[in-house]
Design an enzyme around this catalytic site. Sequence first.
Site, short mmCIF file in Angstrom:
data_model
loop_
_atom_site.label_atom_id
_atom_site.label_comp_id
_atom_site.label_asym_id
_atom_site.label_seq_id
_atom_site.Cartn_x
_atom_site.Cartn_y
_atom_site.Cartn_z
N ARG A 64 0.93 -1.30 0.17
CA ARG A 64 -0.04 -0.07 -0.18
C ARG A 64 1.01 1.12 -0.03
O ARG A 64 0.43 2.33 -0.41
CB ARG A 64 -0.97 -0.13 1.02
CG ARG A 64 -2.04 -0.92 0.89
CD ARG A 64 -2.99 -1.46 2.20
NE ARG A 64 -2.16 -1.83 3.31
CZ ARG A 64 -1.92 -3.17 3.46
NH1 ARG A 64 -2.39 -4.13 2.74
NH2 ARG A 64 -1.17 -3.49 4.62
N GLU A 101 5.98 -8.21 14.67
CA GLU A 101 5.34 -8.34 15.93
C GLU A 101 5.60 -9.89 16.47
O GLU A 101 5.81 -10.03 17.56
CB GLU A 101 3.88 -8.07 15.99
CG GLU A 101 3.14 -7.96 17.21
CD GLU A 101 1.64 -7.43 17.05
OE1 GLU A 101 1.11 -7.44 18.21
OE2 GLU A 101 1.38 -6.85 16.14
#
Length: 181
Positions: A64, A101
């Site tokens: 994106r 993460e």
Amino acid sequence: MTKPNARVLKDVIRTIPDYPKPGIMFRDITTLLGDAWAFRRAVDELVQPYAGAKVDKVAGIEARGFILGGAVAHQLSAGFVPIRKKGKLPHETVRVSYLLEYGEDEMEMHADALVKGERVILVDDLIATGGTALGAVELLRRLGAEVVAACFVIDLPDLGGAEKLRAAGVDVRTLLAFEGH
């Protein structure tokens, strides 16, 4: 129907609960990209602080960040540099490992994408834990870029990524903040 000047960017972003796993609220900007007014407004707001400033390149993080970064580069009359996942670029690359993460990944850019000393703005859709953005900044700096700023449509401040970038000496611009993950 809401009048365009009364619209808010945050209202155009779709939230998908429990994606990609339970407990995550995925902030989907494809709805923003598909809305001409919202897309234009987001790009204008990302560009505004740097209009008239010397910016040589805009670097966008796959995927994106390519869409937003290309539009920002166009508005600033700057070149565009794609930062991609490992193995996607056809020419000689520089690579960095970065923490996610829940794991580690690698990204790369062409070794000749920048000239030392060029002023670069990094663009992506969202800043969460900051691992990807910090990796991208490391790549840009490794090639001698001056990272002017890192710009994102969405900040998830509870995850601390924007603060990590600031601690690394990067000016951070975000348009919206959402609580949680």
